[in-house]
Enzyme design. Structure first.
Site, short mmCIF file in Angstrom:
data_model
loop_
_atom_site.label_atom_id
_atom_site.label_comp_id
_atom_site.label_asym_id
_atom_site.label_seq_id
_atom_site.Cartn_x
_atom_site.Cartn_y
_atom_site.Cartn_z
CG HIS A 178 6.49 -2.19 7.16
ND1 HIS A 178 7.74 -1.10 6.79
CD2 HIS A 178 6.26 -2.34 6.47
CE1 HIS A 178 8.32 -1.72 6.35
NE2 HIS A 178 7.60 -3.47 5.80
CG ASP A 179 0.81 -0.44 8.45
OD1 ASP A 179 2.09 -0.25 7.46
OD2 ASP A 179 0.28 -2.00 8.06
#
Lengths: 329, 329
Positions: free
Chosen positions: B245-246
């Protein structure tokens, strides 16, 4: 979900509506055992929709199928007036059907549904292609209804696809979210046919011409209505064409179009006043593991259907020309 | 959305967090000009996240990057305690980083963001990979903020993909929907990196081994954290692996991973108490016409990214071994 056609009795609840009209013609042409039709406000108001349904049934030689008037207003708010920009002022693209002068059934649509379900326990196939107002009312009339019907197929909602009436919600569910929330909370086998699958089966100009060239006056009339519908969908797709929301749900319900992806999912309806109002929230978090069935889920969400869906809808509808000549006295 | 890497100053707001730690290592290894980091409660609480961030920065030889403590509680409700089953009790998979003993910045995270934006008008890239509490607070501190920053990249939400914390909502947005609603309503260029794209870029065992074999103690530590994260994702994917995600949001923000589908869409956040709470409702109804830009839309929703995203995240992160030896005194 059934996978083979059969002769099970069918109750259709609809808001006729252009694609409802095609769904009706398709069911008749396909030889479905249509034992009753309910009318509900949606694409047009319940009374106009009932008249449209009766006149089309008569034109197709099936004026004996009883039509019951259902709810005019959604459960929690007054009826908003339908979608004349999509379906025309009269719900069927300004096409004038011959007035058959038929009487409405002496019972309401929810009453008819409950009576038919009780008369054929475990057999009745219910196909709901309008807002779910009548279905929720029938549930309240007879809480045992879920155990009495075979399967409930619903055209409505959007699982992962965008909505069509708001960014997140589809018209049938958005028109009566409170009723839809009740229907999805009840414990029956539901097959949901949402925009995810209906928006990917498109009727093109050549298909329309085949319908318009039919010898059946009913199919010709539906072809004329679809011309109006094609104009609206130009704004959606950038070309004249139309999707087949209601006929696809009908064809899946009677086992003539196979759902090729239809995972079980828990489904709740957003009946808040927020930006998600009218949304069908389908728990599809099992996507990454091939959709194992969640415990307690009793709704299958059709995400994909076979390539031949449009051909089947055309085939069934065009068969009405022969079917009508038999059905007519 | 930028399409080429540059040396623009970067402010990272995070809740470190295993994938936050990898995003941080990636940014440092890629040579991003990281000028400040804010900490917010999310995966872990804001103070623990700040400590994790500081210790990882120090271990990577970048202890000079200032870290500011942000909001402990979301805007409308008390902090719920994070996600220890995903990120461990300490937010970084129970990995013990050497205590660098660094001081926090003498300003809050929202104050730091406003100060940096004012110091470099039109240049600052803001990357928000936690709940949006600090970003909304900065907006209230300085309503001119949107005109002062270059672009805001947000990891969060789900456009058409299922959610990860509820059927419809993703954890960062669900952790503070009221703040998120304010942030999306403000008039700045937003790049939203939702689950639609992050869930389709997966780090596998062989990738993890490459990180764990790095000579950089910081990368080794992140590799150890990711082992914990892999265990959680076995429940999602059925095998040990993890999504990024990040780091993917960070790589897109600094122009090193290209978004291959990123339509402009109007985005609102559901901050009701209904079943859609925390949802990012992205108006993607233009899907069927190739997503023409809706008037007034200022948010691009990344739906797909290039195949090489994982390779780029590995490349950038592994470069930290060289970068650290330069950065250390």
């Amino acid at each position: 979900m059934n996978t083979t056609p059969d002769n099970a009795p069918v109750f259709l609840d609809c808001d006729t509506g252009i694609d409802d009209a095609l769904a009706l013609a398709y069911l008749l042409g396909s030889g479905a055992n249509l034992v009753g039709v309910g009318s509900v406000s949606g694409n047009t108001d319940a009374l106009q929709g009932a008249t449209n349904t009766q006149n089309l049934l008569a034109l197709a030689g099936h004026g004996h199928v009883p039509v019951a008037l259902g709810h005019h207003h959604p459960q929690a708010r007054p009826y908003g007036g339908g979608a004349p920009h999509v379906h025309g002022q009269n719900g069927i693209g300004e096409v004038e059907l011959p007035d058959a002068g038929l009487e409405l059934a002496p019972e309401s649509a929810p009453e008819m549904l409950v009576r038919l379900a009780r008369a054929t326990p475990g057999q009745l196939r219910v196909i709901a292609i309008g807002p779910l107002t009548n279905i929720a009312a029938a549930l309240r009339l007879d809480p045992e209804l879920p155990g009495l019907i075979r399967e409930l197929t619903i055209m409505g909602g959007a699982a992962m696809a965008p909505g069509n009436i708001t960014p997140a919600s589809e018209a049938n569910i958005h028109n009566d979210p409170e009723a839809a929330a009740e229907v999805f909370a009840a414990d029956w086998e539901i097959v949901l046919v949402p925009l995810d699958v209906t928006m990917s089966h498109v009727l093109e100009e050549a298909d329309l011409e085949r319908l318009q060239a039919s010898e059946s006056p009913a199919v010709q009339a539906v072809g004329s209505m679809l011309g109006y519908y094609f104009d609206f969908y130009k704004g959606v797709f950038g070309r004249r064409c139309s999707v087949m929301h209601d006929p696809l749900a009908a064809a899946i319900a009677v086992g003539r179009v196979q759902a090729t992806s239809a995972p079980y999912a828990r489904v709740v309806v957003d009946a808040t006043d927020g930006p998600g109002r009218g949304q069908t929230i389908c728990d599809l978090r099992g996507l990454y593991k091939g959709y194992p069935k969640p415990s307690g889920a009793h709704c299958r969400v059709v995400l994909e259907a076979g390539e031949g869906a449009i051909d089947e809808i055309l085939r069934g509808t065009l068969a009405l020309a022969d079917a009508s000549s038999v059905a007519r006295p």
